[in-house]
Design a protein around this motif. Structure first.
Motif, PDB file in Angstrom:
ATOM      1  N   MET A 445      44.595  -6.132  30.897  1.00 37.68           N
ATOM      2  CA  MET A 445      45.993  -5.732  31.045  1.00 37.68           C
ATOM      3  C   MET A 445      46.647  -5.383  29.729  1.00 37.68           C
ATOM      4  N   VAL A 446      46.065  -5.898  28.653  1.00 38.26           N
ATOM      5  CA  VAL A 446      46.590  -5.579  27.326  1.00 38.26           C
ATOM      6  C   VAL A 446      45.444  -4.911  26.566  1.00 38.26           C
ATOM      7  N   ALA A 447      45.782  -3.897  25.794  1.00 36.16           N
ATOM      8  CA  ALA A 447      44.741  -3.183  25.048  1.00 36.16           C
ATOM      9  C   ALA A 447      44.272  -4.074  23.900  1.00 36.16           C
ATOM     10  N   MET A 448      43.204  -4.843  24.160  1.00 35.85           N
ATOM     11  CA  MET A 448      42.755  -5.840  23.185  1.00 35.85           C
ATOM     12  C   MET A 448      42.399  -5.205  21.850  1.00 35.85           C
ATOM     13  N   ALA A 449      41.578  -4.151  21.918  1.00 33.21           N
ATOM     14  CA  ALA A 449      41.115  -3.544  20.679  1.00 33.21           C
ATOM     15  C   ALA A 449      42.293  -3.053  19.853  1.00 33.21           C
ATOM     16  N   GLU A 450      43.284  -2.485  20.531  1.00 35.25           N
ATOM     17  CA  GLU A 450      44.425  -1.951  19.786  1.00 35.25           C
ATOM     18  C   GLU A 450      45.265  -3.074  19.203  1.00 35.25           C
ATOM     19  N   VAL A 451      45.458  -4.141  20.005  1.00 35.83           N
ATOM     20  CA  VAL A 451      46.238  -5.271  19.486  1.00 35.83           C
ATOM     21  C   VAL A 451      45.535  -5.850  18.274  1.00 35.83           C
ATOM     22  N   LYS A 452      44.206  -5.990  18.372  1.00 36.03           N
ATOM     23  CA  LYS A 452      43.467  -6.569  17.249  1.00 36.03           C
ATOM     24  C   LYS A 452      43.603  -5.693  16.009  1.00 36.03           C
ATOM     25  N   SER A 453      43.547  -4.380  16.211  1.00 33.36           N
ATOM     26  CA  SER A 453      43.598  -3.532  15.022  1.00 33.36           C
ATOM     27  C   SER A 453      44.973  -3.603  14.357  1.00 33.36           C
ATOM     28  N   VAL A 454      46.051  -3.607  15.135  1.00 32.44           N
ATOM     29  CA  VAL A 454      47.359  -3.687  14.470  1.00 32.44           C
ATOM     30  C   VAL A 454      47.682  -5.110  14.073  1.00 32.44           C
TER      31      VAL A 454
ATOM     32  N   LYS B  43      27.701  -1.005   0.206  1.00 28.27           N
ATOM     33  CA  LYS B  43      26.409  -1.225  -0.447  1.00 28.27           C
ATOM     34  C   LYS B  43      25.295  -0.480   0.269  1.00 28.27           C
ATOM     35  N   VAL B  44      25.318  -0.514   1.584  1.00 29.63           N
ATOM     36  CA  VAL B  44      24.264   0.169   2.353  1.00 29.63           C
ATOM     37  C   VAL B  44      24.350   1.668   2.105  1.00 29.63           C
ATOM     38  N   ARG B  45      25.581   2.175   2.109  1.00 34.36           N
ATOM     39  CA  ARG B  45      25.763   3.603   1.833  1.00 34.36           C
ATOM     40  C   ARG B  45      25.186   3.964   0.471  1.00 34.36           C
ATOM     41  N   ASP B  46      25.519   3.146  -0.523  1.00 29.60           N
ATOM     42  CA  ASP B  46      25.075   3.455  -1.885  1.00 29.60           C
ATOM     43  C   ASP B  46      23.575   3.279  -2.044  1.00 29.60           C
ATOM     44  N   ALA B  47      22.971   2.423  -1.212  1.00 28.03           N
ATOM     45  CA  ALA B  47      21.518   2.228  -1.289  1.00 28.03           C
ATOM     46  C   ALA B  47      20.773   3.433  -0.738  1.00 28.03           C
ATOM     47  N   GLY B  48      21.501   4.365  -0.088  1.00 29.23           N
ATOM     48  CA  GLY B  48      20.876   5.614   0.344  1.00 29.23           C
ATOM     49  C   GLY B  48      20.312   5.615   1.753  1.00 29.23           C
ATOM     50  N   TYR B  49      20.696   4.637   2.565  1.00 32.99           N
ATOM     51  CA  TYR B  49      20.236   4.650   3.962  1.00 32.99           C
ATOM     52  C   TYR B  49      21.016   5.706   4.746  1.00 32.99           C
ATOM     53  N   ASN B  50      20.343   6.301   5.726  1.00 36.79           N
ATOM     54  CA  ASN B  50      21.009   7.294   6.564  1.00 36.79           C
ATOM     55  C   ASN B  50      21.242   6.806   7.988  1.00 36.79           C
ATOM     56  N   ARG B  51      20.201   6.110   8.538  1.00 37.19           N
ATOM     57  CA  ARG B  51      20.307   5.721   9.946  1.00 37.19           C
ATOM     58  C   ARG B  51      20.700   4.267  10.051  1.00 37.19           C
ATOM     59  N   TRP B  52      21.959   4.057  10.076  1.00 37.92           N
ATOM     60  CA  TRP B  52      22.471   2.696  10.217  1.00 37.92           C
ATOM     61  C   TRP B  52      23.881   2.795  10.787  1.00 37.92           C
ATOM     62  N   ASP B  53      24.388   1.686  11.229  1.00 40.88           N
ATOM     63  CA  ASP B  53      25.701   1.733  11.870  1.00 40.88           C
ATOM     64  C   ASP B  53      26.378   0.383  11.733  1.00 40.88           C
ATOM     65  N   THR B  54      27.669   0.372  11.967  1.00 42.76           N
ATOM     66  CA  THR B  54      28.372  -0.900  12.051  1.00 42.76           C
ATOM     67  C   THR B  54      29.023  -0.978  13.422  1.00 42.76           C
ATOM     68  N   HIS B  55      29.195  -2.183  13.908  1.00 40.11           N
ATOM     69  CA  HIS B  55      29.762  -2.380  15.244  1.00 40.11           C
ATOM     70  C   HIS B  55      30.922  -3.355  15.146  1.00 40.11           C
ATOM     71  N   THR B  56      32.073  -2.925  15.574  1.00 39.71           N
ATOM     72  CA  THR B  56      33.267  -3.759  15.415  1.00 39.71           C
ATOM     73  C   THR B  56      34.052  -3.803  16.729  1.00 39.71           C
ATOM     74  N   PRO B  57      34.806  -4.852  16.957  1.00 37.73           N
ATOM     75  CA  PRO B  57      35.567  -4.931  18.217  1.00 37.73           C
ATOM     76  C   PRO B  57      36.763  -4.006  18.238  1.00 37.73           C
ATOM     77  N   PHE B  58      37.150  -3.487  17.101  1.00 44.04           N
ATOM     78  CA  PHE B  58      38.275  -2.542  17.073  1.00 44.04           C
ATOM     79  C   PHE B  58      38.015  -1.580  15.917  1.00 44.04           C
ATOM     80  N   PRO B  59      38.654  -0.436  15.910  1.00 43.10           N
ATOM     81  CA  PRO B  59      38.390   0.497  14.824  1.00 43.10           C
ATOM     82  C   PRO B  59      38.887  -0.078  13.504  1.00 43.10           C
ATOM     83  N   VAL B  60      37.978  -0.282  12.565  1.00 40.75           N
ATOM     84  CA  VAL B  60      38.368  -0.826  11.267  1.00 40.75           C
ATOM     85  C   VAL B  60      38.712   0.348  10.373  1.00 40.75           C
ATOM     86  N   HIS B  61      39.931   0.400   9.934  1.00 35.56           N
ATOM     87  CA  HIS B  61      40.349   1.568   9.163  1.00 35.56           C
ATOM     88  C   HIS B  61      39.825   1.470   7.734  1.00 35.56           C
ATOM     89  N   GLY B  62      39.292   2.571   7.263  1.00 33.94           N
ATOM     90  CA  GLY B  62      38.705   2.598   5.934  1.00 33.94           C
ATOM     91  C   GLY B  62      37.195   2.505   5.971  1.00 33.94           C
TER      92      GLY B  62
END
Lengths: 470, 465
Positions: A445-454, B43-62
């Protein structure tokens, strides 16, 4: 473990120049998830079942009446000469308007970087979808022979006939269906990461399968988030002019005609302001009970409510201005038919409806200037109920008063709704509430990801520095 | 020898045993907060890896920059879709309303841009939104419901409150030991490996069967429609909803099983009079006869006369003999003896005269002429064509017609005479009497003794000549 837990803060006091947190209480990312997912994961409270039973019963009544209408014909409604646009169109315009707050909160506030929207946008978008469903129902059935509704769409048929693209009624078909589709995409896309959260926490097989299917295999990849955020921004940018266009086009149905009281250029902005006004009132009407019942007062704070009341003051004043301007132009324009139409609205046979409208829409929102009312949830709730009633009457006044007094006095008439009209309006609230209750129970019901980011951001570079614990 | 046999035996006994070794797909490192993940990403970027990823519960800015993610092409896809939508909208409206099915409304142009704008806008937005949504899914290669990374229990928190870094084993720089050490040096909570499946995941048999059955069933309606469209049939179309083009009402002259007599057209019920047809209360007005309702036989003779006369003399047998018509009529006159009214059965007024003149000009003058001399436009034309079957209408100014009582004239208009059809069904009785009145006036205008005129009238007559 580092967390960004903080002391409970009164967020209702906004100190200018300082950022206040958008989430109150001692929370970290995990507890936000817990708070939002609790309703989907635990047994629903008894009040939910009671409310669902009541709304489902009303919805059943609505569908029963739709069946009765289709079998018998539109004569079961009170639409008779000269008022052929009676309640169905009033209800249509009313419900389309309700939807606007959802898109406005999601899209426009997103573009303006109003982070406080994150607590309410999901529920508001859901409200938009369900309101558009209710709205679409009425023009759908009011065409009389429902099985020929496909004539409205430009698809080849056995008559080799195409629809007339110069009719505002056809523009409506495109506008409302585009609005419904884009709102649905926007809503669903926003939900994908949160559905993935529910998928990862789900304990039973059915929930795992359902959430798994609809989260499309979301894994929180930053490369995905990058495109996702871009897509979200673009959708918001597209939805913003769209939300303005929908009610503008709905107003063309009226304004493009020559009927006194309808044929005015103020209609598009006036309808849009009214729609936002009624939409925000409906969001508040829904959110105030929901946030207490679902225990998400920390995410949907008093400050959210207060911010929305401020939007209501603004739009309510615009609506009041529009009423005054209509009268002024009727007099200043010197058109006798126009002058009569407006005097007749205020002092004619529908004066009762007009003054209900004015008192609910112009006077009641002004109460929000008082801080006490603006910050007391039950008072907000009462005022918002009045606004909802007033906005329904606004559509009634516009539609019925003009039609019942057209150019020929010989064809004047007084519109009386039938019991079917009344019950269908009530039933449409049942449909709306049923959908909304199902949403509250089964979807985030609440946008969790968005709340977490802000939630994170103000702590990172705002003035407010939470205590970092280990 | 025995060893070989054993090996062979095992091979034969377990032919289905999958020999695929699980393959290392990558490493997964868990972090507690976005800041440490961001640090690790750099660090991973600077080490020159290409195929890697990060997974986060929300978009991390930056993190885009920290990972070196290139800006997406999504906006271009959206712009292209939006333009396509607008183009489709305008060409659709032009083709449908101006070319294929021209809509002419109040003389307005068949195509004008302003009226097209709302739909152009809506379709542009719609297709652009599709572009944004499906473009995002396509570029992210979603939906992808199965992903080996999901087998990690720890990874379930990637959508909740933990931050992950995944190194793909297919990266050319990847080596199990070195990369493992490198990832550990990033200071994560813990590191784990994720492996490919020993057996490739298979759909359950029942699900497969169900899905294929569903697929086949889904094709059936399409196949049926295609079959019907490509074949010819004599049967009427199936109307799922009986629409107004075929209404089950009864039609005249058809047979039916509903009524005992098998007729769809219903005869009059004996002893009843259709609404508005009651005439017996005013015999002079409706029949032009001076009789009482009891004298039904007189009325019947009057009513039946014409039908009989017509049967005797079919039109073909009757040549055009304008000159003899009067004589013939007089010879066969059986109606002369009936008690016709000689006075109008209602008050005669100027209004009635005016009405009679108007109706006469509408109904009578085409054949009889404006002056009643039997020289109407239709007559002139028919005589001109020399068809041979035309009977020239009688002039009103013959003695025979002039002597007829008004009731008789009324009767003639009502029931017709010789080739003249009955006008009773077309002209209401009031108007028939008005026509008779005007007809009498016409006759009088031709037979006036000059001595009875005043000087004024004489002068007027001279002036009109």
């Amino acid at each position: 473990m580092a967390s960004v837990a903080s002391e409970p803060i009164d967020t209702t006091t906004e100190v200018p120049g300082k950022r206040t947190p958008l989430v109150t209480g001692a929370h970290d990312y995990g507890t936000i998830t817990d708070a939002v997912c609790r309703l989907a994961e635990c047994k629903a409270p008894l009040s939910w079942y009671v409310a669902l039973a009541a709304s489902a019963a009303l919805m059943g009544m609505l569908f029963g009446l739709v069946g009765y209408l289709i079998i018998t014909g539109v004569g079961v409604w009170g639409n008779r000469s000269p008022v052929f646009w009676g309640w169905p169109i009033v209800n249509f315009v009313f419900w389309v308007g309700i939807g606007h707050a959802g898109t406005l909160i999601s899209a426009i506030l997103f573009l303006f970087r109003q982070d406080w929207r994150t607590g309410i946008n999901r529920a508001a978008e859901a409200m938009t979808i369900f309101a558009v469903v209710c709205a679409g129902l009425f023009p759908g059935i009011h065409i009389g022979r429902v099985w020929l509704a496909y004539w409205l769409f430009p698809i080849p048929n056995q008559m080799s006939m195409w629809p007339n693209f110069r009719s505002p009624l056809l523009w409506d078909v495109f506008a409302v269906s585009t609005y419904a589709t884009v709102s649905l995409l926007f809503w669903y896309m926003g939900m994908i990461p949160d559905l993935a959260t529910l998928r990862d926490r789900a304990k039973n097989k059915i929930a795992q399968f359902g959430y798994g299917l609809f989260s499309l295999g979301w894994n929180g990849s930053s490369r995905h988030w990058h495109r996702y955020e871009r897509a979200y921004l673009l959708l918001a940018a597209l939805a913003t002019p769209l939300v303005l266009s929908v009610h503008t086009i709905v107003s063309f149905d009226f304004a493009v005609s020559q009927l006194p009281g309808w044929h005015t250029t103020i209609f598009p902005p006036y309808f849009v302001a009214g729609a936002v006004f009624s939409g925000f009132a409906m969001v508040l009407t829904l959110m105030i009970p929901v946030r207490s019942i679902c225990g998400i007062k920390d995410l949907l704070t008093d400050r959210h409510l207060e911010n929305m009341t401020k939007v209501i003051i603004a739009t309510g004043t615009m609506v009041g201005y529009a009423y005054a301007m209509e009268f002024f132009i009727a007099w200043y324009g010197g058109n006798r038919y126009e002058t009569f139409a407006f005097i007749n609205r205020a002092f004619g046979p529908y004066a009762w409806a007009y003054w209900i409208m004015v008192s609910c829409n112009v006077i009641s929102p002004q109460l929000f200037w008082i801080k006490k009312i603006r910050t007391t949830p039950w008072m907000i709730f009462v005022v918002c109920i009045f606004v909802n009633i007033g906005m329904w009457f606004e559509r009634f006044v516009i539609t019925v008063t003009s039609l019942s007094r057209d150019f020929l006095p010989s064809s004047w008439g007084y519109f009386k709704p039938t019991i079917v009209d009344v019950l269908m309006l009530i039933g449409s609230f049942g449909l709306f509430m049923t959908l909304f209750l199902l949403f509250c129970k089964f979807l985030p019901m609440v946008a969790m990801a968005e709340v977490k980011s802000v939630y994170h951001e103000p702590h990172g570079h705002g003035d407010y520095q939470p205590e970092i614990k280990d | 020898m025995s060893m070989n046999k054993e090996i062979m035996a095992t091979t034969i006994e377990h032919p289905a045993e999958n020999k695929v070794e699980p393959e290392l797909l990558g490493l997964l490192a868990e972090f507690n907060d976005p800041e440490s993940l961001m640090e690790a990403s750099r660090k991973v970027r600077d080490a020159g890896y290409n195929r890697w990823d990060t997974h986060t519960p929300f978009p991390v800015h930056g993190i885009d920059e920290a990972m070196g993610i290139k800006y997406t092409i999504l906006p271009w896809i959206v712009a292209a879709c939006g333009l396509t939508g607008g183009t489709i909208a305008i060409s659709m409206q032009y083709w449908m309303n101006a070319v294929d099915y021209p809509f002419l409304i109040s003389g307005k142009p068949l195509f004008s841009i302003p009226a097209c704008i709302p739909i152009m806008f809506e379709l542009s937005v719609l297709l652009a939104a599709f572009g944004a949504f499906f473009g995002m899914l396509g570029l992210n290669q979603l939906p992808k419901l199965y992903n080996p990374i999901f087998k990690s229990d720890a990874f379930r928190r990637a959508t909740n409150d933990r931050f992950f870094l995944s190194m793909d084993a297919s990266d050319p720089k990847f080596s199990e030991i070195d990369t493992g050490e490198f990832v550990k040096s990033l200071n994560p909570n813990h590191v784990e490996e994720f492996w490919s499946d020993v057996e490739s995941p298979k759909l359950p048999r029942n699900l497969k069967l169900g899905l294929s059955l569903f697929g086949v069933l889904m094709l059936m309606p399409i196949a049926l429609v295609a079959y019907k469209r490509s074949t010819v049939t004599d049967n009427p179309r199936i109307h799922i909803i009986p629409d107004m083009d075929f209404q089950p009402y009864l039609k005249a002259q058809n047979t039916t099983t509903i009524f005992g007599d098998g007729r769809e057209m219903r005869p009059h019920i004996p002893g009843t009079i259709p609404r508005g047809q009651y005439k017996d209360d005013n015999i002079p007005f409706y029949y032009g006869l001076k009789v009482l309702p009891e004298d039904q036989d007189v009325i019947t003779i009057a009513a039946q006369d014409e039908a009989k006369a017509d049967e005797k003399k079919p039109a073909e047998a009757k040549p055009a003999e304008g000159a003899n018509a009067d004589a013939q009529a007089a010879a066969e006159d059986k109606l002369a003896s009936l008690p016709w009214v000689t006075e109008f059965p209602m008050p005669v007024t100027d209004k009635m005269m005016a009405r009679g003149k108007e109706r006469y000009r509408i109904y009578c003058s085409v054949c009889h002429g404006l002056g009643g001399e039997g020289d109407g436009l239709v007559t002139l034309r028919a005589m001109d064509l020399q068809q041979g079957t035309w009977v020239r209408p009688a002039s009103y100014h013959t003695d025979n017609v002039r002597k007829q009582p008004v009731g008789r004239l009324f009767h003639t208009i009502t029931n017709g005479v010789r080739k003249m059809p009955a006008y009773g069904p077309q002209i209401p009785p009031e108007d028939r009497w008005a026509i008779v009145l005007y007809l009498k006036a016409l006759q009088k205008s031709h037979q006036v003794d000059a001595d009875t005129l005043t000087n004024d009238e004489k002068r007027k007559l001279r002036d009109t000549k």
